[in-house]
Write an enzyme that holds these catalytic residues in place. Sequence first.
Site, PDB file in Angstrom:
ATOM      1  N   HIS A   1       0.822  -1.226   0.000  1.00 57.00           N
ATOM      2  CA  HIS A   1       0.000   0.000   0.000  1.00 57.00           C
ATOM      3  C   HIS A   1       0.854   1.273   0.000  1.00 57.00           C
ATOM      4  O   HIS A   1       0.306   2.377  -0.143  1.00 57.00           O
ATOM      5  CB  HIS A   1      -0.928   0.025   1.214  1.00 57.00           C
TER       6      HIS A   1
ATOM      7  N   ASP B   1      -3.142 -10.292  -2.645  1.00 54.66           N
ATOM      8  CA  ASP B   1      -3.690  -9.887  -1.352  1.00 54.66           C
ATOM      9  C   ASP B   1      -5.171  -9.549  -1.541  1.00 54.66           C
ATOM     10  O   ASP B   1      -5.610  -9.203  -2.650  1.00 54.66           O
ATOM     11  CB  ASP B   1      -2.922  -8.656  -0.859  1.00 54.66           C
TER      12      ASP B   1
ATOM     13  N   HIS C   1      -6.586  -6.993  -0.586  1.00 52.62           N
ATOM     14  CA  HIS C   1      -6.702  -5.551  -0.813  1.00 52.62           C
ATOM     15  C   HIS C   1      -5.850  -5.137  -2.008  1.00 52.62           C
ATOM     16  O   HIS C   1      -4.773  -5.687  -2.247  1.00 52.62           O
ATOM     17  CB  HIS C   1      -6.255  -4.787   0.432  1.00 52.62           C
TER      18      HIS C   1
ATOM     19  N   ASP D   1      -4.818 -12.976   3.456  1.00 46.91           N
ATOM     20  CA  ASP D   1      -6.077 -12.463   3.987  1.00 46.91           C
ATOM     21  C   ASP D   1      -7.264 -12.789   3.085  1.00 46.91           C
ATOM     22  O   ASP D   1      -8.384 -12.330   3.329  1.00 46.91           O
ATOM     23  CB  ASP D   1      -5.990 -10.953   4.233  1.00 46.91           C
TER      24      ASP D   1
END
Length: 581
Positions: free
Chosen positions: A396, A430, A432, A519
């Site tokens: 990120h 991931d 996200h 995740d």
Amino acid sequence: MFRIRRLFDTRLSSDQRVMEQVQGILREQFPGLSDKDVNKLPQQLENPLKHKFRAVLYVAEGVRSGVKGFALLLHEPQLGFDYLDYISAATNMTGRGIGGALYERLRADATAWSSRGIFFECLPDDPELCKSPKHRAQNRSRLKFYEQYGARPINGTAYETPVKPGDDSPPYLVFDPLGSQEPLNQNHAQVIVRAILERKYQQHCPPEYIEKVVHSFTDNPVQIRPPRYLNPETCKPPQHRELPEDEKIILVVNDQHDIHHIRERGYVEAPVRIRAITRKLLPTGMFREIRAKRHPEKMLKRVHDQGFIRYLKAVCLHFPEGKSVYPYVFPIRNQARPPVDRAIRAGYYCIDTFTPLTANAYPASRRAVDCALTAANSLLGRQRLAYALVRPPGHHAERRSYGGFCYFNSTAVAAEFLSAHGRVAVLDIDYHHGNGTQDIFYRRADVLTLSIHGHPRFAYPYFTGFDDEMGEGEGLKYNQNYPLQEELEGGGYRKILSQALQRVNKFKPQFFIIALGLDTAKGDPTGTWSLNGEDFFANGLLIGKLHLPTLVVQEGGYDSRALGSNARQFFQGLWAGTFLE
């Protein structure tokens, strides 16, 4: 002294030189081969679909003196057999145990692949088939060598019938059952022989000859010639296969990750994540752990804004131990004049309100970058797989901002490093969106960035990850997002993963980087999908089947109860896809 390793392709210049030496041995030891046959060897490794076998090349290398010998094994996983195409020591290296070491290595591999056996050709020791006493003596020596492993010619077939009537020394088809006592079934043998003749000798053997040979296998079970030179009780069984060093996954763990520990309720990016993974991975025997090497700050500056780096370093240096500061002022109206106070200035560089600054955020994330670079560097040597097990994560972190528990983008720094040696594809899996990696490479065509993630309408970071974000300028069409629905199981995920891998394959990278988020698992506190252990194995297997030098960098994954087992499943699949499929 020599070591044996597998050569998968010639993407690296060092491997190109090795291939040239192998081709030189081919020309010297097999003078009847055409230049076309010698020159196609690199393509055999890199394009198994075209050549209808997966070619596995073993090279015996000296520490300084180059290639001492090689073996080329053709693997057929669907039919469950292997064909030994060539095995030879270099001209000045015969009689030094190189051929035996190569053969024992490929036998161990074929056993691990659950192969029915190894087939190959050997020139005859029968006076009716080989007229030259000198050549018969050489042939006897070879057959005696293989007999010690239980490999003997198949009897009672037309395989040794010359394609051209009257030709001397037509070869036997030799079968090594790899220590199995199970007889070779007639039907299976016919299928295997047809595959060998049609795929390898189609240009030399007319269809009627192939049919004649295939249908000459009439015995069931197939008859193998009795031992002629050695006592069968002395035959060597296949060696127990411990992973060679070049097949182990390089593991680089951030040894300073635990200094970054936010002891606040609900902060899920905790040190237990690393311990949960290593507890499950290390007992597998698949990994070789190495220590991270320190790399200069200039590597960071190639992907992150210098002002951002200076700020993060300075603000962390002046924080008292145990104190955390969360961004709460975001100066979007006047970005040209950031706040003077360093703590208040956090919002100038941060994209959210839940990623804190602490005294150890900088050194921990800086060490994570060292880990990723160390693991990436191993791919420039002899390794095919490497894993940077790091926290804090990094995907990120954009060029001039941090957030999502991420401070520096370890994945992007590794990709930048490898891009100096060839094209790089980065696939973020991931839950996200990998907004930081996208931001850093959005205008470049030498690094392909792809991300499979929850749709930004419900998943962090909410403002990026849409499917119409495809890159800009030279980077147009070199960024691709796959935003997916809120509820998703493993089968649906793999359909999208297969599409992404097709895009990677089309790009033809020299290196592949996986930003690994665990995740996506069922029960993860930050996600909504329901992948299980079998899904992680299947995903790893698909990725491994691309047979690319692959670096995995740890990103998210926060359910410590399942984190380790899911990581183990993923890497077992990745390893199997790379080395067994």
